[in-house]
Design a protein around this motif. Structure first.
Motif, short mmCIF file in Angstrom:
data_model
loop_
_atom_site.label_atom_id
_atom_site.label_comp_id
_atom_site.label_asym_id
_atom_site.label_seq_id
_atom_site.Cartn_x
_atom_site.Cartn_y
_atom_site.Cartn_z
N ILE A 787 -3.88 -5.66 -3.88
CA ILE A 787 -3.30 -5.41 -5.20
C ILE A 787 -3.62 -6.57 -6.14
O ILE A 787 -4.00 -6.37 -7.30
CB ILE A 787 -1.77 -5.20 -5.09
CG1 ILE A 787 -1.49 -3.91 -4.31
CG2 ILE A 787 -1.13 -5.13 -6.46
CD1 ILE A 787 -0.06 -3.78 -3.85
N GLY A 788 -3.51 -7.79 -5.60
CA GLY A 788 -3.82 -8.97 -6.41
C GLY A 788 -5.24 -8.89 -6.96
O GLY A 788 -5.48 -9.08 -8.16
N ILE A 789 -6.18 -8.60 -6.07
CA ILE A 789 -7.59 -8.54 -6.50
C ILE A 789 -7.80 -7.44 -7.54
O ILE A 789 -8.44 -7.63 -8.57
CB ILE A 789 -8.50 -8.32 -5.28
CG1 ILE A 789 -8.43 -9.56 -4.38
CG2 ILE A 789 -9.93 -8.05 -5.70
CD1 ILE A 789 -9.07 -9.38 -3.04
N GLY A 794 -8.61 -6.08 -13.32
CA GLY A 794 -8.25 -5.33 -14.51
C GLY A 794 -7.56 -4.00 -14.29
O GLY A 794 -7.45 -3.20 -15.22
N ALA A 795 -7.08 -3.74 -13.08
CA ALA A 795 -6.38 -2.47 -12.86
C ALA A 795 -5.03 -2.48 -13.58
O ALA A 795 -4.38 -3.52 -13.68
CB ALA A 795 -6.17 -2.26 -11.38
N SER A 796 -4.64 -1.33 -14.09
CA SER A 796 -3.35 -1.27 -14.78
C SER A 796 -2.25 -1.02 -13.73
O SER A 796 -2.53 -0.61 -12.61
CB SER A 796 -3.36 -0.13 -15.78
OG SER A 796 -3.45 1.09 -15.10
N VAL A 797 -1.03 -1.29 -14.16
CA VAL A 797 0.11 -1.09 -13.25
C VAL A 797 0.15 0.36 -12.78
O VAL A 797 0.33 0.65 -11.60
CB VAL A 797 1.42 -1.47 -13.96
CG1 VAL A 797 2.61 -1.05 -13.11
CG2 VAL A 797 1.47 -2.96 -14.22
N SER A 798 -0.05 1.28 -13.74
CA SER A 798 0.11 2.69 -13.37
C SER A 798 -0.95 3.11 -12.36
O SER A 798 -0.68 3.88 -11.44
CB SER A 798 0.06 3.57 -14.61
OG SER A 798 -1.19 3.44 -15.24
N SER A 799 -2.15 2.59 -12.50
CA SER A 799 -3.18 3.00 -11.54
C SER A 799 -2.87 2.45 -10.15
O SER A 799 -3.11 3.12 -9.15
CB SER A 799 -4.57 2.56 -12.01
OG SER A 799 -4.71 1.17 -11.81
N ILE A 800 -2.31 1.26 -10.11
CA ILE A 800 -1.95 0.70 -8.79
C ILE A 800 -0.81 1.49 -8.16
O ILE A 800 -0.85 1.85 -6.98
CB ILE A 800 -1.56 -0.79 -8.93
CG1 ILE A 800 -2.82 -1.60 -9.25
CG2 ILE A 800 -0.92 -1.31 -7.65
CD1 ILE A 800 -2.56 -3.05 -9.55
N VAL A 801 0.18 1.83 -9.00
CA VAL A 801 1.30 2.62 -8.48
C VAL A 801 0.78 3.93 -7.91
O VAL A 801 1.17 4.36 -6.82
CB VAL A 801 2.33 2.90 -9.60
CG1 VAL A 801 3.34 3.92 -9.14
CG2 VAL A 801 3.01 1.61 -10.00
N LYS A 866 7.14 -2.44 -8.00
CA LYS A 866 7.47 -3.84 -7.79
C LYS A 866 6.21 -4.61 -7.36
O LYS A 866 5.93 -5.70 -7.87
CB LYS A 866 8.54 -3.94 -6.69
CG LYS A 866 9.33 -5.22 -6.75
CD LYS A 866 10.50 -5.16 -5.79
CE LYS A 866 10.57 -6.43 -5.00
NZ LYS A 866 11.41 -6.30 -3.80
N ALA A 867 5.45 -4.00 -6.46
CA ALA A 867 4.23 -4.65 -5.98
C ALA A 867 3.21 -4.78 -7.11
O ALA A 867 2.53 -5.80 -7.24
CB ALA A 867 3.64 -3.87 -4.82
N ALA A 868 3.12 -3.72 -7.93
CA ALA A 868 2.10 -3.72 -8.97
C ALA A 868 2.43 -4.70 -10.09
O ALA A 868 1.55 -5.24 -10.76
CB ALA A 868 1.95 -2.31 -9.54
N MET A 869 3.73 -4.96 -10.29
CA MET A 869 4.13 -5.85 -11.37
C MET A 869 4.02 -7.32 -10.97
O MET A 869 4.06 -8.20 -11.81
CB MET A 869 5.59 -5.57 -11.76
CG MET A 869 5.88 -4.16 -12.18
SD MET A 869 5.55 -3.88 -13.90
CE MET A 869 7.08 -4.42 -14.59
N ALA A 870 3.91 -7.56 -9.64
CA ALA A 870 3.94 -8.95 -9.17
C ALA A 870 2.75 -9.72 -9.73
O ALA A 870 1.68 -9.17 -9.99
CB ALA A 870 3.92 -8.97 -7.65
#
Lengths: 879, 79
Positions: A787-789, A794-801, A866-870
Motif C-alpha cells: 500500500i505504501g508503494i 500516486g494511487a488514490s485512497v479510493s483505488s486502494i480501498v 484506515k490502511a489506505a489513509m496511513a
C-alpha cells in the motif's frame, strides 16, 4: 482452653479451616479463637460473632498473604509438565497480545456455544416429555382411526367410556386403564363465580401415573364420588394455603352446585407432562350410560392403558378390534342400517405415552392434552444453533491460519530445538482448548442471562436446574471437546507442518492461494444470507397474515362465552343490552367449530363446518350475502328448513344455481339453500376457508354472543354488559374477549418464529462479519508495504480501498449465488404450509443480497480505508 | 539487592513488635495497636503485614507452645 460455652460460630470456623493457607492455619486459628474470647468478654456475643466473621473473611484468599514456603527437598518437575506449562504460558501470552483476535474468537465462540447450549436445553426438554412416569414405557394411549367414505384416514385422540374397561376386561395383556376427561365447570367461592377447567379421571389415576401427592393417599383419594384432588397452586388460589385437605368446595356440574371434599393435594404438574390438570374429580358413569352400547360412538376423553411388559403391540391392537366388533356389533349394525353405510371404518390403535408430545400420528384435538409440539421445531432450532457454532469455528480456523505467518518463527525455533510434530500439535490444540474454555465460561453466563428471554421465544418453561442434570452436563462436555477439536484441529495440523528452514528464512510468505480460507468465508456468508432471506420471508408472511383483510369486520366486537344460553335468554339478553346506546347489536353463535358431513345431490358427501347463528349474525360481521337472502323473521320456516352456504360450498358442490338447492343431513333431514355468503376467514389465515353451512336449527346450542359496540366505548360498554350478564345468568362466569385481540393471538407461533429467525440471522451475520473484519485487518497488515508503494506512486485512497475490498466482496457474491437457490427452495416449501401466502419475488432476494453486501463492505472497508489513509512514510521507512 | 521500603502501617506494626519485646503475636499485636493508636483493624491486615515484614527481613518468627488460653500454637514475632 476456652470456657466451654464460648465458641465462635462453627460454620465460620469451618470456612477458615477449609480456605486459609495451610502454612499459617494453625496460628491464625488460635489467634482468632483468642480474639473471639476477648471480644466476647468485652462487647458481648453478637459483637464477637460479627467481628469474628469479619476477621475470618480478612484472612481468606484473596485477601490473605501467604508465608513463603521454605523449600526443602525440592526436585525439579518432570520435563513434561514444564513444557505443558510453557504451552500454557505462550497460549495466554498470545491471547493477551492479540486482543482483537482473541475477542473475535471468544465472542463468536461464546455466542455459538450459548446458542448450542440453549437448544440442547430445549431439545432435552422436548424429548423428556412424559418420561417421568415410573412405568412410562408400558403406558399407551388408545386412539381411534376413522376411515372416511372417500378413503381418507383420520386419527383421533378422543375415545369414549367403553374402550378402557371393555378392552382391559377381555385382553389379558392390558393390565389396567385410566380415563381422562377435561371439562369446564363453575366454582362458587362466597358470591364469586369462576370458571375452572377440571379433569374427570378414574380412581386409579395416581396408581398408574406418577404424579406425586403432597398429601392424601394415592390409592384412595379419588374413591369417594364427591372427592376432589387439587394442585398446590389451586389450593393456594382457592384456600390461601396448600394445606387444604378436608376443606369443602362448591362445584357446579349439570346446573347444580354440589359440595366436594378436598381429599388430596397434588404437586403442580411437571412442565414436561402432556397430561396437565388443576382439579381432578372422579369419573362417575351412570348405569344408563354403562349399558347403552351407542356410547361406543361418543368420543370425548383420553384413555390410557398399561400393558404387561413385553406385550406385542400389533397383537393387542388386533385383539382390541375383535373385542370392539363383537361388543359393539349390534350398535354397529344399527348405525349401518340407519345411515345406509356399508362400512363403519373405525379401528382402535395404541400410541406409546412417550410419543404423544412429539408424535405425528395422532393430531392434537382441541388441546385435550397439553403442549403438543412438532419435532420440526427441534430440528430447525438445532440446525440454526449448529450454523452459528460452525460460523464461529470457521472464524477461529481462518484467523489462526491467517495469523500463523506471525508465529512461523516461533514454530521454526521450536522445531530446531527439537519439538516433534506431535508436541506442536498438542501445543496448538491446547491453545484452542484454552480459548474454547474461556468461551465456554462466557457461554454459560450468556445462557443464564438469556434463558428467560429464550423461554418466552420458544414458549417454554425451562429452568436453570435443568443445567445441572448429569446427562446434559455430559452433553456440554462433549460439545466443548468437539468444538475445541473442530476449531483447533486444522490450524494445528497446518502450523505444525511448517518447514523450519523456510520459516526461519526472513522472507517467508505463505505462498498458497488459501483456497480453504476462501471456501470457509463463502460457507459463512452463504449460511448468514440464507438466514437473512429466511427472516425476510417470515417477516413478510407474518405481515401478510396479520394485515390481510379477513372478509369481515372484527373491530369493536366483544365475544361473551356462555354455554347454557337458550333461545329465549338470548333474545332477552339482546333486548337488555341494546337499551344502552353504546351497544349497537348482539348476535349469538355456537361456540368453537362444529365439523360435520352432509349429503348433496342425493348422496355426494361434503365435509362442512356448521355455524348455528341467527339473522343478526352476518350483518354484525358485515359479511355480504352475494346471492339470495339472509335469514329473516318474516319467514318462520327459516329456522327449521333453511340454510345459508358460503362460496366454498357452492364451488365444491358444483352448483350453478345454488338458491333452492337441497342439502341432506345424515339424519335424513332436508334443508333448502336460501342464500350464498361471501367467503370470509372465520378461522385464522393459516387455515383454508372450508365449506360452511349456516343454520338457525333450534336443536343446536348457542355458545357465544357477539356484541358490537360503538368505537371508543369499551370500558362503559363492558361494565354494562358485565352487569346485565350477572343479572341474567347469575350462575355463569362472565368471560369475554375482543375478537380483534383473539385474531391477533392466533398468530402467536408465527410471531415467535419471526423473532427467533430474526435473532439468529443477526447473530450469524454479526459473527461472520467480525471474522471478516479480522481477516481484512490481517490482509491489510500483510500488504502495508504494498500500500505504501502504491501511494507513493500516486494511487488514490479510493483505488486502494477497492483493491483491498474486492477480494472479499467477490467471495460474498459467490456465497450469495450459492445460498439464494437453497433459500428459495426452503422458503417456498415452508410457505406451502400456508393456504394464504405471499409470492416470492426477485426483489426480496435482491434486498437480502444488498443487506449482506452492504454489511460486508462496511466491515472490510473500515479497515481498508484506515490502511489506505496511513502515511506511506511510516510503512516504508523501516526495513 | 533491591531497596526495601517500609509503609506507614508496617512501621506502626514494627513498633508494636518492638514494644512487646518478643511477646508479640497476632492477638497481642492487634490489641496493642488498638490500645496505643486507637485504630481498629481486621486481623487479616495485621497478619498480612507481619508476613510482609518477615519477608522483608524486619522480624523473625518462631513457633511458641500452646497455652491454656488458646487452642492452636502461636507464632511469636521479634524485631
Amino acid at each position: 482452653m476456652n470456657s466451654p460455652d464460648i465458641h465462635p460460630p462453627h460454620w465460620a470456623h469451618w470456612l477458615l479451616t477449609q480456605l486459609h493457607p495451610e502454612e499459617t492455619l494453625e496460628e491464625v486459628e488460635g489467634d482468632l479463637d483468642e480474639l473471639y474470647t476477648y471480644w466476647y468478654h468485652r462487647a458481648g456475643k453478637t459483637q464477637a460473632i460479627w467481628r469474628y466473621v469479619l476477621n475470618v473473611v480478612s484472612v481468606l484468599p484473596p485477601f490473605v498473604r501467604r508465608r513463603e514456603q521454605k523449600r526443602y527437598n525440592q526436585f525439579p518437575n518432570p520435563t513434561n509438565t514444564t513444557m505443558l506449562q510453557n504451552y500454557l504460558n505462550i497460549a495466554l501470552r498470545s491471547l493477551l497480545k492479540n486482543r482483537a483476535y482473541s475477542f473475535i474468537n471468544i465472542a463468536g465462540l461464546s455466542i455459538g456455544l450459548a446458542c448450542a447450549m440453549l437448544i440442547m436445553l430445549y431439545v432435552q426438554d422436548e424429548v423428556s416429555y412424559d418420561r417421568f412416569h415410573t412405568n412410562a414405557n408400558q403406558i399407551y394411549r388408545i386412539y381411534k382411526q376413522q376411515t372416511r367414505e372417500d378413503g381418507s384416514m383420520h386419527n383421533g385422540s378422543y375415545t369414549g367410556y367403553f374402550p378402557g374397561p371393555r378392552f382391559s376386561a377381555r385382553i389379558p395383556e392390558i393390565q389396567s386403564f385410566v380415563r381422562f376427561q377435561p371439562e369446564q365447570v363453575t366454582i362458587k367461592t362466597g358470591t364469586d363465580i369462576q370458571s375452572q377447567s377440571v379433569s374427570l379421571v378414574d380412581s386409579n389415576f395416581f396408581s398408574i401415573l406418577s404424579f406425586p401427592l403432597v398429601s392424601g393417599d394415592a390409592r384412595s383419594v379419588l374413591t369417594q364420588p364427591n372427592a376432589v384432588v387439587i394442585t398446590e397452586d389451586m389450593a393456594i388460589k382457592y384456600f390461601g394455603s396448600s394445606n387444604a385437605v378436608g376443606k369443602i368446595i362448591s362445584i357446579n356440574r349439570n346446573n347444580i352446585f354440589k359440595p366436594y371434599i378436598v381429599t388430596g393435594i397434588a404437586k403442580n404438574c411437571p412442565q414436561n407432562s402432556s397430561i396437565k390438570f388443576q382439579f381432578l374429580l372422579p369419573l362417575n358413569i351412570s348405569d344408563q350410560d354403562e349399558s347403552n352400547n351407542n356410547n361406543w360412538f361418543n368420543s370425548f376423553l383420553s384413555t390410557f392403558v398399561v400393558l404387561a411388559s413385553g406385550s406385542d403391540i400389533k397383537a393387542v391392537q388386533n385383539k382390541m378390534n375383535k373385542v370392539f366388533e363383537s361388543d359393539a356389533g349390534e350398535a354397529i349394525r344399527a348405525i349401518k342400517s340407519k345411515y345406509g353405510i356399508k362400512k363403519i371404518g373405525i379401528s382402535y390403535n395404541l400410541e406409546p405415552l412417550t410419543d404423544i408430545h412429539l408424535g405425528k400420528v395422532v393430531p392434537d384435538e382441541d388441546e385435550m392434552l397439553a403442549d403438543k409440539s412438532n419435532p420440526e421445531f427441534s430440528f430447525i432450532l438445532s440446525a440454526i444453533a449448529l450454523f452459528i457454532l460452525l460460523i464461529a469455528c470457521i472464524n477461529f480456523v481462518n484467523l489462526t491460519v491467517a495469523r500463523s505467518v506471525k508465529r512461523a518463527k516461533e514454530i521454526g525455533v521450536r522445531k530446531v530445538i527439537g519439538s516433534t510434530r506431535r508436541q506442536l500439535l498438542i501445543q496448538f490444540l491446547s491453545e484452542s482448548f484454552i480459548l474454547c474454555f474461556i468461551a465456554f465460561g462466557f457461554a454459560f453466563i450468556i445462557t443464564l442471562v438469556v434463558l428467560p428471554v429464550f423461554n418466552q421465544l420458544a414458549n417454554k418453561v425451562l429452568s436453570l436446574s435443568y443445567l445441572f442434570s448429569i446427562k446434559l452436563l455430559t452433553y456440554y462436555v462433549i460439545l466443548f471437546v468437539l468444538t475445541s477439536l473442530l476449531a483447533g484441529f486444522y490450524p494445528a495440523v497446518v502450523l505444525s507442518s511448517y518447514n523450519p528452514v523456510q520459516t526461519l528464512y526472513t522472507r517467508f510468505t505463505l505462498a498458497s492461494k488459501n483456497y480453504l480460507q476462501k471456501t470457509l468465508v463463502i460457507v459463512q456468508f452463504a449460511l448468514a444470507s440464507f438466514l437473512i432471506i429466511g427472516s425476510i420471508v417470515l417477516f413478510l408472511q407474518f405481515e401478510y397474515l396479520t394485515t390481510q383483510p379477513l372478509g369481515y369486520d372484527d373491530s369493536d366486537l366483544i365475544i361473551v362465552g356462555n354455554y347454557q344460553i337458550t333461545r329465549n335468554k338470548a333474545t332477552l339478553f339482546k333486548q337488555e343490552l341494546t337499551k344502552n346506546p353504546n351497544i349497537l347489536d348482539v348476535a349469538p353463535r355456537n361456540s368453537g367449530y362444529n365439523g360435520n358431513t352432509i349429503k348433496i345431490n342425493g348422496d355426494k358427501p361434503i365435509n362442512i363446518s356448521i355455524e348455528t347463528i341467527d339473522a343478526a349474525y352476518l350483518p354484525i360481521l358485515k359479511v355480504p350475502i352475494i346471492a339470495g337472502r339472509n335469514f329473516s323473521a318474516d319467514y318462520p320456516s327459516d329456522s327449521t328448513h333453511s340454510v345459508l352456504v358460503n362460496e366454498s360450498f357452492v364451488q365444491q358442490a358444483g352448483w350453478k344455481q345454488p338458491i333452492g338447492e337441497k342439502i341432506t343431513s345424515f339424519d335424513n333431514d332436508n334443508y333448502t339453500v336460501i342464500g350464498v355468503v361471501k367467503n370470509y376467514h372465520y378461522k385464522p389465515l393459516t387455515e383454508k376457508i372450508e365449506p360452511q353451512v349456516f343454520t338457525m336449527n333450534p336443536a343446536n346450542r348457542y355458545g357465544v354472543l357477539y356484541i358490537k359496540i360503538k368505537p371508543g366505548t369499551e370500558t362503559e360498554s363492558l361494565q354494562y354488559i358485565a352487569k346485565t350478564f350477572k343479572d341474567l345468568f347469575p350462575l355463569s362466569p362472565f368471560i369475554y374477549n375482543f375478537k380483534q385481540e383473539q385474531n391477533n393471538q392466533s398468530y402467536a407461533a408465527e410471531a415467535r418464529w419471526k423473532q427467533i429467525i430474526l435473532l439468529s440471522a443477526i447473530l450469524t451475520i454479526f459473527i461472520s462479519c467480525i471474522g471478516l473484519f479480522g481477516l481484512s485487518v490481517l490482509s491489510a497488515e500483510k500488504r502495508t508495504k504494498e500500500i505504501g508503494i502504491r501511494k507513493v506512486l500516486g494511487a488514490s485512497v479510493s483505488s486502494i480501498v477497492s483493491t483491498l475490498s474486492t477480494n472479499f466482496i467477490k467471495l460474498i457474491f459467490i456465497a450469495l449465488a450459492i445460498s439464494i437457490p437453497f433459500a428459495w427452495l426452503a422458503t417456498s416449501k415452508w410457505l406451502q404450509g400456508y393456504p394464504y401466502r405471499i409470492t416470492l419475488s426477485w426483489w426480496l432476494f435482491a434486498s437480502a443480497a444488498l443487506v449482506v453486501i452492504a454489511v460486508a463492505l462496511l466491515t472490510t472497508s473500515f479497515q481498508s480505508i484506515k490502511a489506505a489513509m496511513a502515511n506511506p512514510v511510516k510503512s516504508l521507512r523501516s526495513e | 539487592m533491591r531497596r526495601t521500603y517500609l509503609g506507614e502501617f508496617e512501621e506502626v506494626v514494627l513498633l508494636m513488635v518492638a514494644i512487646l519485646d518478643g511477646e508479640g503475636y497476632g492477638v497481642t499485636i492487634s490489641q496493642a495497636l488498638e490500645k496505643h493508636t486507637g485504630r481498629i483493624v481486621t486481623f487479616g491486615t495485621v497478619h498480612n503485614t507481619l508476613i510482609r515484614l518477615e519477608e522483608k527481613g524486619f522480624v523473625t518468627s518462631e513457633l511458641g507452645g500452646g497455652t491454656t488460653e488458646r487452642g492452636g500454637d502461636a507464632s511469636a514475632y521479634s524485631g
